[in-house]
Scaffold this motif. Sequence first.
Motif, short mmCIF file in Angstrom:
data_model
loop_
_atom_site.label_atom_id
_atom_site.label_comp_id
_atom_site.label_asym_id
_atom_site.label_seq_id
_atom_site.Cartn_x
_atom_site.Cartn_y
_atom_site.Cartn_z
N GLY A 466 0.79 -1.22 0.00
CA GLY A 466 0.00 0.00 0.00
C GLY A 466 0.82 1.26 0.00
O GLY A 466 0.27 2.36 0.06
N ALA A 467 2.16 1.14 -0.07
CA ALA A 467 3.02 2.32 -0.05
C ALA A 467 2.88 3.10 -1.35
O ALA A 467 2.75 2.52 -2.43
CB ALA A 467 4.47 1.90 0.17
N LEU A 468 2.92 4.43 -1.24
CA LEU A 468 2.87 5.30 -2.41
C LEU A 468 4.22 5.27 -3.11
O LEU A 468 5.25 5.55 -2.51
CB LEU A 468 2.52 6.73 -2.00
CG LEU A 468 2.54 7.78 -3.11
CD1 LEU A 468 1.47 7.48 -4.14
CD2 LEU A 468 2.35 9.19 -2.53
N LEU A 469 4.21 4.91 -4.41
CA LEU A 469 5.46 4.82 -5.16
C LEU A 469 5.78 6.12 -5.88
O LEU A 469 6.91 6.59 -5.84
CB LEU A 469 5.37 3.66 -6.17
CG LEU A 469 5.05 2.28 -5.61
CD1 LEU A 469 5.08 1.24 -6.71
CD2 LEU A 469 6.01 1.92 -4.49
N SER A 470 4.79 6.70 -6.55
CA SER A 470 5.02 7.93 -7.28
C SER A 470 3.67 8.49 -7.72
O SER A 470 2.65 7.80 -7.66
CB SER A 470 5.91 7.68 -8.50
OG SER A 470 6.14 8.87 -9.22
N SER A 471 3.70 9.75 -8.15
CA SER A 471 2.50 10.39 -8.69
C SER A 471 2.75 10.66 -10.16
O SER A 471 3.59 11.48 -10.53
CB SER A 471 2.20 11.69 -7.93
OG SER A 471 1.02 12.29 -8.43
N GLY A 510 -3.58 10.00 -10.33
CA GLY A 510 -2.44 9.27 -10.88
C GLY A 510 -1.45 8.77 -9.84
O GLY A 510 -0.32 8.41 -10.20
N ASN A 511 -1.81 8.74 -8.55
CA ASN A 511 -0.91 8.20 -7.53
C ASN A 511 -0.78 6.68 -7.70
O ASN A 511 -1.79 5.97 -7.75
CB ASN A 511 -1.42 8.52 -6.13
CG ASN A 511 -1.26 10.00 -5.80
OD1 ASN A 511 -0.53 10.71 -6.48
ND2 ASN A 511 -1.96 10.47 -4.77
N LEU A 512 0.46 6.19 -7.75
CA LEU A 512 0.74 4.77 -7.97
C LEU A 512 1.13 4.12 -6.65
O LEU A 512 2.00 4.64 -5.93
CB LEU A 512 1.87 4.60 -8.99
CG LEU A 512 2.23 3.18 -9.39
CD1 LEU A 512 1.06 2.52 -10.11
CD2 LEU A 512 3.48 3.16 -10.27
#
Length: 1161
Positions: A466-471, A510-512
């Motif tokens: 569930g960690a945010l990788l990039s936007s 667009g948050n990945l």
Amino acid sequence: MQACIRYVLVLVTFSSSIRNASPSVTHYSIPEELKEGSVVANLATDLSLDVKTLNQRKMRLDIIANKKYLDVNKETGELYIVEKMDRENICPAKSSCYLRLEITLENPVRIFNIEVEILDINDNAPQFRRNIIHLDISEATQKGERFSLSNAVDPDVGTNSVKSYHLSDSDIFSIEVQTGREGSKFTELILKTALDREQHSVHNLILTAVDGGKPARSGTASVIVRVLDTNDNAPTFDKINYSLHIMENSPIGSLVVRLNATDLDEGSNSDITYSYSLYTSEKTQDTFKLNPSTGEITVKGMLNYEDFKMYDMEVIATDKGASALSGQCSVKIVVEDMNDNHPEISIKSFQSPVNENIELDTVIAVVSVKDEDSGNNGVVDLHIPDNMPFKLRESSDNYYELVVSEPLDREKVPEYDITFTVTDRGSPPLSDNETMTLELLDVNDNVPQFPQSFYTIRVMENNAPGALLSSLTAFDPDLHENQYLVYFILEREIVNTSMSMLFSINPENGNLYALKTFDYEIENEFLFHIEARDSGSPPLSSNVTVRIIIVDQNDNAPVIVSPWRAQGSVVEETIPRSTDKGSLVAKVIALDTDSVHNSRITYQFLQVTDATLFSLDQYNGEIRTMRMFSYRDPRHQRLVVVAKDNGDPALSATVTIKLSTLETAVNKAFSDMTEVPLEYDIFSDLNLYLVIGLGSVSFLLLITILVTIVIKCQKPKPSKAAPPCRNSVLSERNSTLADSTLVSNDAYWYSMFLAETRKGKMVVRQPVPKGSRYIVSSIPRGTGLTDTSDSAASTLQLLDVNDNVPQFPQSFYTIRVMENNAPGALLSSLTAFDPDLHENQYLVYFILEREIVNTSMSMLFSINPENGNLYALKTFDYEIENEFLFHIEARDSGSPPLSSNVTVHIIIVDQNDNAPVIVSPWRAQGSVVEETIPRSTDKGSLVAKVIALDTDSVHNSRITYQFLQVTDATLFSLDQYNGEIRTMRMFSYRDPRHQRLVVVAKDNGDPALSATVTIKLSTLETAVNKAFSDMTEVPLEYDIFSDLNLYLVIGLGSVSFLLLITILVTIVIKCQKPKPSKAAPPCRNSVLSERNSTLADSTLVSNDAYWYSMFLAETRKGKMVVRQPVPKGSRYIVSSIPRGTGLTDTSDSAASTLQVWRKRH
């Protein structure tokens, strides 16, 4: 043979009739090269001799002054050829060739003279003395000139000799054949036309000599005519007239033109010199300079358009031949005026703003231009920047229209700054410009755009799900609803795993995000696409490539690969005590399987006996001496080196090196000079280890012998109770079997069932074949076997129940699969067997699920549920996955279903696809390793150690080392297994200072792969070497492996062998069992008695049904077996009935009394 005889007889001639007188001569003519055994003539017939008396008269043939080529057959009187004759060898240089023979007869004596003429045949071809004839002829030679050519020689004579010559087709040359005094033919070469070297410098001709034989033979020779040059060509210019233009005020030294004249001659005849003719004015010669060697004309003085507008000159090119020839050309140079007036531009009309969807060829502006100059300086060109969607169109003289040439896009360029530039055609050109701004109105025509076309996102391994990788935000330059975007992940499966199972994206911003935890060692990168779609109608979309890189953490410690040692052991190295300062003692090499940054290794001393004696290079791990050893230094040095990686926190590994110094003859000689006592430890560490090992093995041998004696002397304790048999209760009939004795119609029944009559049960003693029937009778208890005994007969039929689990032939399957296999390949057939019947034996196969890194086994393998065929669903790579362990279950269709499973071990077999890598000595790619050693190095000293690693499997990664190239093979040796390079002798003054060693490391694959390393070894002259340079060079040896060590090793090996033999004997004695009876029952009962005479073929009947609970009768073997403990002192009466008879009144039985005695212990 008859044809040959006829051919010879045709050539026979007689010069005189045969008489009794001896002076007559008989002539024969034969051709040369006749085959051996060919008949020349019948002498008996020709000489009128009786054939029957030839042997009695001792007829013989003598050849005068020649080899014996002929002989006479005394049985037939025929003269025949013994050896093939070559006329050219027998009679060289003669036109005729004769053999003179004498035939001698006795009783009476008669002598006949015979002359055999050998006729020539055309068996030799003409040959020239030289195959190539070279002639040098000047091109000035007049036509008709003659040149002698060497003649051809033919050893044949007469018409078979050389008759004519022929020359290959040529327009320049011809030949004339001459005849010599002796009739020999020779030829002369005649020049028909004049030669021209510039057109044809070499003529290649073929001269052929032909003899007069039939068929004719010929020989050839090459005639190479080289034409010599004469100065007959004058230099010529590329042009006769040159017209050139040059700007005024051109700088001095500027090149005007490079004249080029060519001469077709060669040598000095083609060297050319350039000069002005007498017709060139002095003003021109002062203004322009002519280079006599190159023909370059450069500016020498100032050029002024107002003074001179044109210059005329004449240039002569002269060669350097004996009679010089020359050529000339005219050069006209025109001076051009410079441009000094700027053009002007004027905007007549301009429209702004306009819609971005404006039609093509629409006029936006009108522009006029002018220039006050004349000629080219007054001609102007108008242009706008090339990267604009507009173009200029000329409407009239000096008037231009600006029109739209390409579609406009406001989102890309909202406005244009159009610069109109006008330039004249002067030299240098002058220009002017005017800038106008054009604004565009928006329409919706743009797709969403990402800031980057490729995203690389680094994610640390062991991340939280569930960690945010990039936007990943895209941009749409349109307005309002056309710029509202929605984001999607384009599906792409990896090993049946969808990208949406690994990552998710917020459709609004667009948050990945990552949906799972990644491991660098298993998955180190992913590649997929993300699409951004606007809300227009129709919607427009674009996608971007995303590369997820899993970043490694420093979770692998360095591993010491050199010097190699067992886990936790100490590395022992030896060096001469005379080692010089700076000598290489050892080299520590460590490897780290982490990424490049974390795997950078640095080396440090963790512990060192003497810090002033050794130095350690922190980057390459080389341990070198900082000074020479002195008598105060101990013989043993302990070095502990730590190899630390570059991670945070850093991980490390250590190696302990025990360094021993050896006393050499040179060192001893110096010790005598300095008179310093040296220590020598006779009882070395090696001796100590050998003594400890010998004592330990001897102690183990003693303990093993004592334990064996104790075990052998013990007696087995008597069993208190017979072990029960695992029998199954088949049925229970309380009414009819509760108080009766079961009697079978066949003694084999007792091996199948056991009657427990007290409980009314019949028990199965061993597995019963399905569908079998057994007839048994019950006799009331307490009655004997009389005619009044009543019996109840019953039929026992067995029905199948689901009481057997499926069974595999093996409990463990090992399946080897070659890497790079085809998906869907059949690996094996795992078939189980169920002995039940009908639906109870129908089997279904399953793979018991077991996940490996979130990958289910059913994603890697599949099994046919009906026949158990196991298939691979993917291609395996040994370097990534080398084995799998899982279970296969076989389940029947009974109620309830039974199942069993088997363990399957899939082993991926490696292919040899990785070449060895040289890790020591380290060097840059393709470079040479340079090492230095003292020239005083002793025999057997370690020079270098080559270490190569191979990432393939154990078999393919076995490395052997060989010398590929070595300067002196007698100086160095290479261990093919550990890669150690040692000296085979001491260096002498004759050995070169530099040695080149090329070592190849080859793996054990098929085909084998290899790697090479080049070591450049340099020897250094030391002070010790110089001091002893005058002494005799005697190689000194030191026997490290002394006699004491040898005896200790022999003793250790002997005691170890005795220990091994004792252990094996103990195991054999302990594992031995008494041989079982061939018809032993399923339970372990003891045989009490054996009566072969009365029990061998009978059925035992007891007078008490309780007997069956005590004993078991094996009537086929005549044995009676005790089933449970028997009360001491009991007696039992048993009877035997002959096999095959029933229980009738006429049955005879033999009664026996069985008494149990008490056994004393």
